[in-house]
Design a protein around this motif. Structure first.
Motif, mmCIF file in Angstrom:
data_model
loop_
_atom_site.group_PDB
_atom_site.id
_atom_site.type_symbol
_atom_site.label_atom_id
_atom_site.label_comp_id
_atom_site.label_asym_id
_atom_site.label_seq_id
_atom_site.Cartn_x
_atom_site.Cartn_y
_atom_site.Cartn_z
ATOM 1 N N ARG A 184 0.830 -1.204 0.000
ATOM 2 C CA ARG A 184 0.000 0.000 0.000
ATOM 3 C C ARG A 184 0.865 1.256 0.000
ATOM 4 N NH1 ARG A 184 -3.918 -0.636 4.751
ATOM 5 N NH2 ARG A 184 -4.578 1.423 4.088
ATOM 6 N N GLU A 185 1.982 1.242 0.724
ATOM 7 C CA GLU A 185 2.890 2.398 0.714
ATOM 8 C C GLU A 185 3.483 2.597 -0.673
ATOM 9 O OE1 GLU A 185 5.656 1.549 3.852
ATOM 10 O OE2 GLU A 185 4.384 2.506 5.359
ATOM 11 N N ASP A 186 3.872 1.496 -1.334
ATOM 12 C CA ASP A 186 4.398 1.590 -2.692
ATOM 13 C C ASP A 186 3.348 2.175 -3.633
ATOM 14 O OD1 ASP A 186 6.812 0.514 -1.860
ATOM 15 O OD2 ASP A 186 6.379 -1.508 -2.624
ATOM 16 N N GLU A 187 2.100 1.729 -3.491
ATOM 17 C CA GLU A 187 1.022 2.247 -4.333
ATOM 18 C C GLU A 187 0.804 3.737 -4.072
ATOM 19 O OE1 GLU A 187 -2.387 -0.192 -3.526
ATOM 20 O OE2 GLU A 187 -1.503 -1.945 -4.504
ATOM 21 N N ALA A 188 0.873 4.139 -2.804
ATOM 22 C CA ALA A 188 0.690 5.553 -2.460
ATOM 23 C C ALA A 188 1.808 6.395 -3.063
ATOM 24 C CB ALA A 188 0.633 5.731 -0.941
ATOM 25 N N ARG A 189 3.034 5.909 -3.026
ATOM 26 C CA ARG A 189 4.165 6.643 -3.617
ATOM 27 C C ARG A 189 4.026 6.719 -5.139
ATOM 28 N NH1 ARG A 189 7.386 10.033 -0.685
ATOM 29 N NH2 ARG A 189 7.423 9.224 1.400
ATOM 30 N N GLU A 190 3.595 5.620 -5.753
ATOM 31 C CA GLU A 190 3.387 5.619 -7.205
ATOM 32 C C GLU A 190 2.308 6.635 -7.582
ATOM 33 O OE1 GLU A 190 2.644 1.677 -8.722
ATOM 34 O OE2 GLU A 190 4.431 0.884 -7.716
ATOM 35 N N TYR A 191 1.235 6.677 -6.802
ATOM 36 C CA TYR A 191 0.167 7.638 -7.068
ATOM 37 C C TYR A 191 0.686 9.061 -6.907
ATOM 38 C CZ TYR A 191 -4.271 10.071 -6.968
ATOM 39 O OH TYR A 191 -5.295 10.939 -7.239
ATOM 40 N N ALA A 192 1.481 9.296 -5.876
ATOM 41 C CA ALA A 192 2.062 10.629 -5.668
ATOM 42 C C ALA A 192 2.901 11.028 -6.870
ATOM 43 C CB ALA A 192 2.906 10.647 -4.396
ATOM 44 N N SER A 251 6.769 26.065 -15.669
ATOM 45 C CA SER A 251 7.299 24.904 -14.967
ATOM 46 C C SER A 251 6.919 25.029 -13.503
ATOM 47 C CB SER A 251 8.820 24.821 -15.117
ATOM 48 O OG SER A 251 9.436 25.936 -14.513
ATOM 49 N N VAL A 252 6.988 23.919 -12.809
ATOM 50 C CA VAL A 252 6.703 23.906 -11.378
ATOM 51 C C VAL A 252 7.824 23.176 -10.664
ATOM 52 C CG1 VAL A 252 4.184 24.047 -11.549
ATOM 53 C CG2 VAL A 252 5.291 21.812 -11.603
ATOM 54 N N GLU A 253 8.054 23.585 -9.433
ATOM 55 C CA GLU A 253 8.920 22.818 -8.558
ATOM 56 C C GLU A 253 8.034 21.747 -7.939
ATOM 57 O OE1 GLU A 253 10.893 25.485 -5.812
ATOM 58 O OE2 GLU A 253 11.113 26.975 -7.398
ATOM 59 N N THR A 254 8.621 20.614 -7.556
ATOM 60 C CA THR A 254 7.808 19.519 -7.046
ATOM 61 C C THR A 254 8.345 19.004 -5.721
ATOM 62 O OG1 THR A 254 9.061 17.814 -8.215
ATOM 63 C CG2 THR A 254 7.199 18.797 -9.391
ATOM 64 N N ALA A 255 7.420 18.490 -4.916
ATOM 65 C CA ALA A 255 7.803 17.886 -3.641
ATOM 66 C C ALA A 255 6.778 16.829 -3.267
ATOM 67 C CB ALA A 255 7.878 18.947 -2.549
ATOM 68 N N VAL A 256 7.273 15.762 -2.668
ATOM 69 C CA VAL A 256 6.425 14.732 -2.084
ATOM 70 C C VAL A 256 6.895 14.570 -0.653
ATOM 71 C CG1 VAL A 256 5.704 12.314 -2.137
ATOM 72 C CG2 VAL A 256 6.081 13.544 -4.293
ATOM 73 N N GLU A 257 5.976 14.720 0.291
ATOM 74 C CA GLU A 257 6.275 14.613 1.718
ATOM 75 C C GLU A 257 5.342 13.581 2.324
ATOM 76 O OE1 GLU A 257 8.615 16.447 3.451
ATOM 77 O OE2 GLU A 257 9.252 17.535 1.668
ATOM 78 N N GLU A 258 5.729 13.046 3.465
ATOM 79 C CA GLU A 258 4.884 12.101 4.185
ATOM 80 C C GLU A 258 4.457 12.719 5.502
ATOM 81 O OE1 GLU A 258 5.490 7.835 6.318
ATOM 82 O OE2 GLU A 258 6.115 7.963 4.213
ATOM 83 N N GLU A 285 2.519 9.997 -9.927
ATOM 84 C CA GLU A 285 1.607 10.266 -11.037
ATOM 85 C C GLU A 285 0.998 11.671 -10.912
ATOM 86 O OE1 GLU A 285 -1.329 7.160 -11.129
ATOM 87 O OE2 GLU A 285 0.190 5.602 -11.397
ATOM 88 N N VAL A 286 0.611 12.048 -9.700
ATOM 89 C CA VAL A 286 0.028 13.376 -9.470
ATOM 90 C C VAL A 286 1.045 14.463 -9.815
ATOM 91 C CG1 VAL A 286 -0.797 14.959 -7.664
ATOM 92 C CG2 VAL A 286 -1.662 12.607 -7.770
ATOM 93 N N ILE A 287 2.272 14.266 -9.374
ATOM 94 C CA ILE A 287 3.337 15.242 -9.643
ATOM 95 C C ILE A 287 3.646 15.304 -11.138
ATOM 96 C CG2 ILE A 287 5.792 15.711 -9.279
ATOM 97 C CD1 ILE A 287 3.998 16.454 -6.875
ATOM 98 N N ASP A 288 3.737 14.141 -11.789
ATOM 99 C CA ASP A 288 4.004 14.112 -13.233
ATOM 100 C C ASP A 288 2.914 14.844 -14.009
ATOM 101 O OD1 ASP A 288 6.308 12.648 -12.767
ATOM 102 O OD2 ASP A 288 5.428 10.717 -13.384
#
Length: 142
Positions: free
Chosen positions: A55-63, A80-87, A65-68
């Motif tokens: 489930r964590e892997d799926e959540a990271r993959e979804y994140a 362009s945008v700067e990007t970040a994924v946080e937990e 996809e959202v960023i892409d």
């Protein structure tokens, strides 16, 4: 006064996509898109640990996809945008990110929900918490 750095929290919903479109249309400054991955509760069983990792892997993959998608949409508009994924907890993480990265405007989508408070039903619980706690101006796009 125009902001110098805008943060757009994205969760992949149409309202968060509208918030990104608004930020790209209105502001002429760096825009950072942030996806917050909510940590999953751990289970003590072996199968629970395996399921949690999946489930964590799926959540990271979804994140990702959202960023892409956000990068693609920005590129389509010549930006362009700067990007970040946080937990973490979404509202707490958004507020902390804004505080730690010199953000001076947050633009986010509002969501209706099952909350009993009228403000939370109109804006959504995360948006309500961010509006209440953020040290900067928050624009909620509906």
């Amino acid at each position: 006064m125009q902001p110098s750095h805008v943060l757009v929290p994205l969760d992949g919903s149409p309202l968060s996509e509208a918030a990104l479109a608004h930020a790209l249309d209105v502001f002429d400054c760096p825009v950072t898109v942030l996806n917050v991955v909510t940590p999953l509760d751990a289970s003590m069983s072996e199968s629970g640990v395996i399921e949690r990792e999946e489930r964590e892997d799926e959540a990271r993959e979804y994140a990702d996809e959202v960023i892409d998608e956000a990068e693609r949409r920005a590129a389509e508009s010549g930006q362009s945008v700067e990007t970040a994924v946080e937990e973490g907890d979404p509202a707490e993480t958004i507020v902390a990110y804004a505080d730690e990265h010199d953000v001076d405007q947050i633009v986010m989508g509002g969501h209706s929900g099952d909350a009993s408070d009228l403000t939370q039903r109109l804006l959504g619980t995360v948006a309500t918490a961010v509006v209440r706690e953020a040290p900067v101006t928050v624009t909620v796009v509906r």
